[in-house]
Design an enzyme around this catalytic site. Structure first.
Site, PDB file in Angstrom:
ATOM      1  N   GLU A 258      34.246  18.990 -37.189  1.00 49.74           N
ATOM      2  CA  GLU A 258      33.794  19.339 -38.129  1.00 49.74           C
ATOM      3  C   GLU A 258      32.809  20.277 -38.033  1.00 49.74           C
ATOM      4  O   GLU A 258      33.514  21.118 -36.459  1.00 49.74           O
ATOM      5  CB  GLU A 258      32.525  18.374 -37.861  1.00 49.74           C
ATOM      6  CG  GLU A 258      32.039  18.895 -36.522  1.00 49.74           C
ATOM      7  CD  GLU A 258      30.269  17.552 -36.181  1.00 49.74           C
ATOM      8  OE1 GLU A 258      29.251  17.915 -36.615  1.00 49.74           O
ATOM      9  OE2 GLU A 258      30.297  16.531 -35.804  1.00 49.74           O
ATOM     10  N   GLU A 302      22.345   6.753 -36.735  1.00 45.18           N
ATOM     11  CA  GLU A 302      22.013   8.306 -35.908  1.00 45.18           C
ATOM     12  C   GLU A 302      22.806   8.680 -36.860  1.00 45.18           C
ATOM     13  O   GLU A 302      21.990  10.046 -36.734  1.00 45.18           O
ATOM     14  CB  GLU A 302      23.285   7.337 -35.143  1.00 45.18           C
ATOM     15  CG  GLU A 302      24.035   8.526 -34.371  1.00 45.18           C
ATOM     16  CD  GLU A 302      25.805   8.084 -33.319  1.00 45.18           C
ATOM     17  OE1 GLU A 302      25.881   9.452 -32.968  1.00 45.18           O
ATOM     18  OE2 GLU A 302      25.739   7.046 -33.191  1.00 45.18           O
ATOM     19  N   TYR A 390      33.433  23.081 -24.360  1.00 41.96           N
ATOM     20  CA  TYR A 390      32.965  21.736 -24.466  1.00 41.96           C
ATOM     21  C   TYR A 390      31.972  21.550 -25.341  1.00 41.96           C
ATOM     22  O   TYR A 390      30.871  21.594 -24.711  1.00 41.96           O
ATOM     23  CB  TYR A 390      33.220  20.420 -23.493  1.00 41.96           C
ATOM     24  CG  TYR A 390      33.144  19.047 -24.368  1.00 41.96           C
ATOM     25  CD1 TYR A 390      33.385  18.840 -25.229  1.00 41.96           C
ATOM     26  CD2 TYR A 390      31.788  18.284 -23.745  1.00 41.96           C
ATOM     27  CE1 TYR A 390      33.480  17.355 -26.004  1.00 41.96           C
ATOM     28  CE2 TYR A 390      31.695  17.424 -24.295  1.00 41.96           C
ATOM     29  CZ  TYR A 390      32.080  16.557 -25.967  1.00 41.96           C
ATOM     30  OH  TYR A 390      31.815  15.828 -26.078  1.00 41.96           O
ATOM     31  N   ARG A 411      37.459  16.848 -29.105  1.00 37.36           N
ATOM     32  CA  ARG A 411      38.766  16.865 -29.250  1.00 37.36           C
ATOM     33  C   ARG A 411      39.631  17.215 -28.245  1.00 37.36           C
ATOM     34  O   ARG A 411      40.313  18.602 -29.536  1.00 37.36           O
ATOM     35  CB  ARG A 411      39.265  16.288 -30.332  1.00 37.36           C
ATOM     36  CG  ARG A 411      38.451  15.597 -31.306  1.00 37.36           C
ATOM     37  CD  ARG A 411      37.909  14.273 -30.626  1.00 37.36           C
ATOM     38  NE  ARG A 411      37.174  13.344 -32.065  1.00 37.36           N
ATOM     39  CZ  ARG A 411      35.817  13.462 -31.860  1.00 37.36           C
ATOM     40  NH1 ARG A 411      35.636  13.970 -30.983  1.00 37.36           N
ATOM     41  NH2 ARG A 411      34.843  12.992 -33.315  1.00 37.36           N
ATOM     42  N   GLY A 425      32.189  12.618 -25.490  1.00 39.19           N
ATOM     43  CA  GLY A 425      30.974  11.726 -25.590  1.00 39.19           C
ATOM     44  C   GLY A 425      30.672  11.225 -26.316  1.00 39.19           C
ATOM     45  O   GLY A 425      31.400  10.410 -26.984  1.00 39.19           O
ATOM     46  N   GLU A 437      29.182   2.413 -25.961  1.00 38.67           N
ATOM     47  CA  GLU A 437      29.506   3.870 -25.851  1.00 38.67           C
ATOM     48  C   GLU A 437      30.446   4.564 -24.793  1.00 38.67           C
ATOM     49  O   GLU A 437      31.609   5.615 -25.142  1.00 38.67           O
ATOM     50  CB  GLU A 437      28.219   4.796 -25.226  1.00 38.67           C
ATOM     51  CG  GLU A 437      27.404   4.176 -25.644  1.00 38.67           C
ATOM     52  CD  GLU A 437      27.343   4.630 -27.696  1.00 38.67           C
ATOM     53  OE1 GLU A 437      27.635   5.199 -28.187  1.00 38.67           O
ATOM     54  OE2 GLU A 437      25.975   3.711 -28.641  1.00 38.67           O
ATOM     55  N   LYS A 444      37.405   8.462 -29.062  1.00 35.85           N
ATOM     56  CA  LYS A 444      37.623  10.393 -28.866  1.00 35.85           C
ATOM     57  C   LYS A 444      39.019  10.486 -28.157  1.00 35.85           C
ATOM     58  O   LYS A 444      39.381  11.409 -29.244  1.00 35.85           O
ATOM     59  CB  LYS A 444      36.111  10.165 -28.869  1.00 35.85           C
ATOM     60  CG  LYS A 444      34.951   9.897 -29.894  1.00 35.85           C
ATOM     61  CD  LYS A 444      33.691  11.177 -29.511  1.00 35.85           C
ATOM     62  CE  LYS A 444      32.882  10.076 -30.731  1.00 35.85           C
ATOM     63  NZ  LYS A 444      32.359  10.611 -30.613  1.00 35.85           N
TER      64      LYS A 444
END
Length: 457
Positions: A258, A302, A390, A411, A425, A437, A444
């Site tokens: 994104e 979320e 990151y 990523r 994360g 989580e 990911k």
């Protein structure tokens, strides 16, 4: 080198000779050509940034600015000169001056990277400095643009430009040779991460914040072949943007899901992605996961919370009647995972500029939490070490076209003189479960971990 104080970063070097430009026929594959070129010139500082089927490559540093991890001093180089100087006042104003002055001396685009800690720095919050520059900008010696319709090579160094053009012409009929990946094992630090999530859930229950994104790094010992990793990783992913960089010995390759923001001619957009599930398995299994994602109360809460916060952020620098949400909760496929995604648009007010917007939107809500300032402090306190690049951003800037884009660094594989690592994360809210989580971080990491290519035999 001694550190001196400067109130301006303006270079007294005379304006450069007119920029040279060469047009070449289109290549067969922009990704492969980018990788071949970066392998050839890997000793030069470089950035490569893929945007909408176009590869923008900056090769060699004509001028650079690198701010130290505390944002107090800057290393500046250009035309064979270099110096360290103190940053008086605002780091943002210092960088804006550098960009403005460089755009007056050089044509074309600038590249950059912004570390996660920049978000705390510009808000005046305390943070733990890392090893990486908190921000860096590079004016390339050569700018190579690979479009489906053709290649352009622009620069000031005629000898290097001719050499690169000859090299590119020779690659049109060649095929790339790249070593196979050596997947990174991500099954480490698992119990520690679940304890971290449990601690965050206690703090959420206590009312300290509503949401926080906590990450875990996975280190490995071998050096990464960044161009080859870009090749394998990009073939396996469908990111919003791709990038690779080597600037001052700090290296990264990633497949961004994104944008932090994109700005052009007064308009700004941010793209919060929040709500995640796996995209691994048979077609039917993936479709079943998709249906579960769009009906999962935790994931919907979320996402909607993040979109609402993005609207609130745009209200700080956009005209209120121009702000709108588009494509609410659209499924976005991103390699090994799928997300709920939306885009939030607006028009800047007359008092705002792209850096105004960036300083509000960065770091992304989807990489920090809500409220953002409190989440930044909690991340610094709870996570075991600074994030460096990151969940930071890679920049592509074209001042003359009134264009500024910042893509989110997730990523990602990172490397410096002391370490190589990947990191991922997950968003923690009141409905979160530590085991789930942890699983999300594995999902990911599956977008990057299987595609790492190491140097050597």
């Amino acid at each position: 080198m001694p550190v001196t104080s400067f109130t301006s970063v303006k270079d007294t070097t005379p304006a450069p000779v007119p920029k040279l430009a060469v047009a070449l026929p289109a290549c067969k594959d922009g990704l492969e050509t980018t990788v071949i070129l970066l392998k050839k010139y890997k000793s030069l500082d470089h950035f490569a940034y893929e945007r909408k089927d176009v590869w923008h490559i900056g090769l060699g540093s004509r001028s650079s600015l690198r701010a130290d991890p505390k944002g107090e001093t800057a290393w500046i180089s250009g035309q064979g000169k270099e110096r360290n100087c103190l940053i008086p006042g605002s780091l943002t104003d210092f960088v804006k001056n550098f960009v403005t002055e460089q755009s007056q001396q050089h044509e074309g685009r600038l590249f950059g990277q912004v570390g996660f800690n920049y978000g705390a720095h510009v808000r005046g919050q305390p943070y733990t400095p890392g090893r990486w520059p908190i921000l860096s900008i590079m004016v390339p010696e050569l700018e190579i643009t690979l479009r489906p319709e053709g290649i352009t090579v622009q620069g000031y160094d005629e000898e290097l430009l001719t050499e690169v053009c000859d090299f590119l012409s020779g690659t049109f009929a060649s095929s790339i040779q790249a070593r196979d990946p050596q997947p990174v094992n991500t099954q480490c630090n698992e119990e520690e991460y679940k304890v971290l999530v449990s601690e965050a859930l206690k703090e959420i229950k206590a009312g300290k914040y509503n949401k926080i994104i906590l990450s875990r790094p996975v280190d490995f010992e071998k050096l990464v072949d960044m161009p080859s990793t870009l090749l394998h990783g990009r073939r396996a992913n469908n990111p919003a943007r791709s990038y690779t960089l080597n600037h001052g010995g700090f290296q990264a390759t990633g497949f961004s899901p994104e944008l932090v923001m994109a700005f052009q001619k007064g308009g700004v957009v941010t793209e919060p992605l929040a709500g995640t599930c796996s995209r691994v398995g048979t077609k039917d299994a993936i479709q079943m996961l998709r249906q579960k994602l769009i009906s999962d109360p935790k994931e919907i809460v979320e996402h909607v919370t993040s979109v609402k916060e993005a609207v609130s952020e745009l209200n700080q620098f956009c005209a209120p009647d121009t702000i709108c949400v588009k494509d609410l909760m659209t499924i976005k496929d991103r390699g090994s995972v799928q997300h709920l995604g939306s885009s939030v648009h607006g028009q800047l007010t007359s008092k705002a500029d792209p850096w105004t917007a960036f300083n509000v939107l960065f770091p992304s809500i989807t990489a920090t939490g809500i409220p953002k300032d409190i989440a930044l402090a909690a991340i610094d306190r709870l996570e075991t070490r600074p994030r460096e690049l990151y969940s930071g951003a890679v920049l592509l800037i074209d001042p003359k076209e009134d264009f500024f884009e910042a893509t989110l660094c997730l990523r990602i594989v990172l490397q410096d003189s002391t370490n190589s690592w990947i990191q991922a994360g997950a968003g923690i809210i009141a409905q979160s479960n530590p085991e789930r989580e942890l699983t999300e971080t594995h999902e990911k990491m599956a977008s990057i971990a299987p595609y790492i290519v190491c140097e050597g035999k």
